[in-house]
Each structure stands twice: as C-alpha cells, then as structure tokens.
Design a protein around this motif. Structure first.
Motif, mmCIF file in Angstrom:
data_model
loop_
_atom_site.group_PDB
_atom_site.id
_atom_site.type_symbol
_atom_site.label_atom_id
_atom_site.label_comp_id
_atom_site.label_asym_id
_atom_site.label_seq_id
_atom_site.Cartn_x
_atom_site.Cartn_y
_atom_site.Cartn_z
ATOM 1 N N ARG A 1 12.388 -9.530 4.442
ATOM 2 C CA ARG A 1 11.432 -9.513 5.546
ATOM 3 C C ARG A 1 10.069 -8.980 5.097
ATOM 4 N NH1 ARG A 1 13.792 -6.448 10.132
ATOM 5 N NH2 ARG A 1 15.031 -8.324 10.317
ATOM 6 N N TYR A 2 10.068 -7.892 4.343
ATOM 7 C CA TYR A 2 8.796 -7.249 3.988
ATOM 8 C C TYR A 2 8.159 -7.803 2.714
ATOM 9 C CZ TYR A 2 10.182 -3.627 7.349
ATOM 10 O OH TYR A 2 10.553 -2.941 8.475
ATOM 11 N N PHE A 3 8.990 -8.313 1.786
ATOM 12 C CA PHE A 3 8.454 -8.718 0.486
ATOM 13 C C PHE A 3 8.757 -10.165 0.120
ATOM 14 C CE2 PHE A 3 9.227 -4.121 0.312
ATOM 15 C CZ PHE A 3 7.966 -3.667 -0.042
ATOM 16 N N GLY A 4 9.551 -10.847 0.939
ATOM 17 C CA GLY A 4 9.906 -12.222 0.637
ATOM 18 C C GLY A 4 10.996 -12.355 -0.415
ATOM 19 N N GLY A 5 11.558 -11.258 -0.847
ATOM 20 C CA GLY A 5 12.621 -11.273 -1.849
ATOM 21 C C GLY A 5 12.310 -10.321 -2.990
ATOM 22 N N LEU A 6 13.163 -10.346 -3.996
ATOM 23 C CA LEU A 6 13.020 -9.439 -5.134
ATOM 24 C C LEU A 6 11.727 -9.670 -5.921
ATOM 25 C CD1 LEU A 6 14.333 -7.075 -6.587
ATOM 26 C CD2 LEU A 6 15.607 -8.730 -7.975
ATOM 27 N N PRO A 7 11.304 -10.917 -6.173
ATOM 28 C CA PRO A 7 10.031 -11.098 -6.897
ATOM 29 C C PRO A 7 8.833 -10.454 -6.178
ATOM 30 C CG PRO A 7 11.281 -13.136 -6.925
ATOM 31 C CD PRO A 7 11.991 -12.203 -5.976
ATOM 32 N N GLY A 8 8.788 -10.564 -4.862
ATOM 33 C CA GLY A 8 7.701 -9.940 -4.112
ATOM 34 C C GLY A 8 7.765 -8.427 -4.160
ATOM 35 N N LEU A 9 8.970 -7.879 -4.115
ATOM 36 C CA LEU A 9 9.140 -6.430 -4.221
ATOM 37 C C LEU A 9 8.720 -5.946 -5.604
ATOM 38 C CD1 LEU A 9 10.049 -3.695 -3.166
ATOM 39 C CD2 LEU A 9 12.415 -4.353 -3.680
ATOM 40 N N LEU A 10 9.079 -6.692 -6.640
ATOM 41 C CA LEU A 10 8.655 -6.320 -7.993
ATOM 42 C C LEU A 10 7.139 -6.388 -8.143
ATOM 43 C CD1 LEU A 10 11.413 -8.024 -10.135
ATOM 44 C CD2 LEU A 10 11.057 -5.578 -9.781
ATOM 45 N N ALA A 11 6.517 -7.377 -7.522
ATOM 46 C CA ALA A 11 5.050 -7.477 -7.561
ATOM 47 C C ALA A 11 4.417 -6.281 -6.871
ATOM 48 C CB ALA A 11 4.595 -8.779 -6.910
ATOM 49 N N ALA A 12 4.992 -5.861 -5.750
ATOM 50 C CA ALA A 12 4.477 -4.680 -5.043
ATOM 51 C C ALA A 12 4.648 -3.435 -5.898
ATOM 52 C CB ALA A 12 5.193 -4.515 -3.701
ATOM 53 N N TYR A 13 5.763 -3.333 -6.585
ATOM 54 C CA TYR A 13 5.979 -2.192 -7.488
ATOM 55 C C TYR A 13 4.954 -2.205 -8.617
ATOM 56 C CZ TYR A 13 8.118 0.908 -10.884
ATOM 57 O OH TYR A 13 8.333 1.919 -11.803
ATOM 58 N N GLY A 14 4.650 -3.394 -9.149
ATOM 59 C CA GLY A 14 3.664 -3.520 -10.212
ATOM 60 C C GLY A 14 2.258 -3.147 -9.773
ATOM 61 N N ASP A 15 2.000 -3.174 -8.477
ATOM 62 C CA ASP A 15 0.687 -2.791 -7.946
ATOM 63 C C ASP A 15 0.538 -1.282 -7.775
ATOM 64 O OD1 ASP A 15 -0.210 -5.389 -7.834
ATOM 65 O OD2 ASP A 15 0.292 -5.663 -5.723
ATOM 66 N N THR A 16 1.612 -0.528 -8.003
ATOM 67 C CA THR A 16 1.545 0.923 -7.806
ATOM 68 C C THR A 16 1.198 1.634 -9.103
ATOM 69 O OG1 THR A 16 3.869 1.363 -8.341
ATOM 70 C CG2 THR A 16 3.351 0.767 -6.035
ATOM 71 N N ALA A 17 0.750 2.842 -8.973
ATOM 72 C CA ALA A 17 0.439 3.671 -10.145
ATOM 73 C C ALA A 17 1.703 4.073 -10.891
ATOM 74 C CB ALA A 17 -0.333 4.914 -9.706
ATOM 75 N N HIS A 18 2.853 4.002 -10.227
ATOM 76 C CA HIS A 18 4.108 4.387 -10.875
ATOM 77 C C HIS A 18 4.486 3.416 -11.990
ATOM 78 C CE1 HIS A 18 4.692 7.397 -7.840
ATOM 79 N NE2 HIS A 18 4.567 6.487 -6.896
ATOM 80 N N PHE A 19 4.035 2.190 -11.890
ATOM 81 C CA PHE A 19 4.374 1.168 -12.871
ATOM 82 C C PHE A 19 3.580 1.345 -14.157
ATOM 83 C CE2 PHE A 19 3.503 -3.043 -14.709
ATOM 84 C CZ PHE A 19 4.781 -3.427 -15.024
ATOM 85 N N TRP A 20 2.323 1.702 -14.027
ATOM 86 C CA TRP A 20 1.415 1.753 -15.160
ATOM 87 C C TRP A 20 1.459 3.116 -15.838
ATOM 88 C CZ3 TRP A 20 -0.111 -2.852 -16.457
ATOM 89 C CH2 TRP A 20 -0.139 -3.838 -15.478
ATOM 90 N N PRO A 21 1.386 3.155 -17.155
ATOM 91 C CA PRO A 21 1.386 4.447 -17.846
ATOM 92 C C PRO A 21 0.087 5.212 -17.584
ATOM 93 C CG PRO A 21 1.043 2.652 -19.408
ATOM 94 C CD PRO A 21 1.320 2.025 -18.073
ATOM 95 N N SER A 22 0.192 6.514 -17.593
ATOM 96 C CA SER A 22 -0.999 7.347 -17.407
ATOM 97 C C SER A 22 -1.805 7.374 -18.702
ATOM 98 C CB SER A 22 -0.586 8.770 -17.028
ATOM 99 O OG SER A 22 0.080 9.369 -18.128
ATOM 100 N N ALA A 23 -3.026 7.866 -18.621
ATOM 101 C CA ALA A 23 -3.869 7.993 -19.817
ATOM 102 C C ALA A 23 -3.192 8.902 -20.834
ATOM 103 C CB ALA A 23 -5.241 8.525 -19.429
#
Length: 99
Positions: A56-78
């Motif tokens: 409902r919120y993400f359209g499935g697992l690929p959409g949820l993974l894309a949302a996760y990739g948009d967060t700071a938690h996904f990317w390494p810090s400096a």
C-alpha cells in the motif's frame, strides 16, 4: 441511575510512523541477513506491521528498498568513508578529496 456514554477510543494510525518503521526494518534485516534473505514477510515481521502495508505505501519491496536508499541510513558517513584519515582530508584540495 443515568447512563453515561463513553466515546469509543479509535486508535490513530499514522502512515508516516509506519513507513519509518518499515524503512528501519529494511536496514535491520539487511544488516542481519543480507540482500539474499530480504523479503516482504521478514521486513513486515521486523517492523511489527501487516505486509499489505508494504504494498500500500511503497508498491512492493522494490519501492520500499528505493525509500530506504533515500535515507541517510543507507549512505556511509564522511567518517566511514575517510576512515582514520579525517584530519588529512581537511588539508586536501577539493579535487583530491572528491576523487
């Protein structure tokens, strides 16, 4: 004796909180099990929500993974990228630092 009606308490569902729970659950499942074992059921169970909400919120697992990739938690810090060389990075010219 007068009868007093008490209004029924309806739980407030907060979409944003649920979405954040799901996004956080993706990170936790990935950290513990890796991409190979990532699935809708496991993420929903970790978040404590029904798996239908992922669709409902993400359209499935690929959409949820894309949302996760948009967060700071996904990317390494400096600090994670530079390792122990944080002080050296401050002295580098920008073109070398970006490289």
């Amino acid at each position: 004796m007068a009868l007093t009606l008490v209004p029924k308490v309806v739980p407030i569902r907060n979409r944003e909180i649920t979405q954040q729970k799901l996004i956080g659950a993706v990170g936790k499942v990935l950290a513990e099990s890796g991409f190979r074992h990532l699935g809708i059921n496991q993420v929903a169970r970790e978040a404590g929500v029904d798996k239908k909400l992922i669709y409902r919120y993400f359209g499935g697992l690929p959409g949820l993974l894309a949302a996760y990739g948009d967060t700071a938690h996904f990317w390494p810090s400096a600090e994670e990228l530079l390792g122990e060389d944080c002080e050296v990075a401050g002295t580098m010219p920008p073109h070398q630092l970006i490289r």
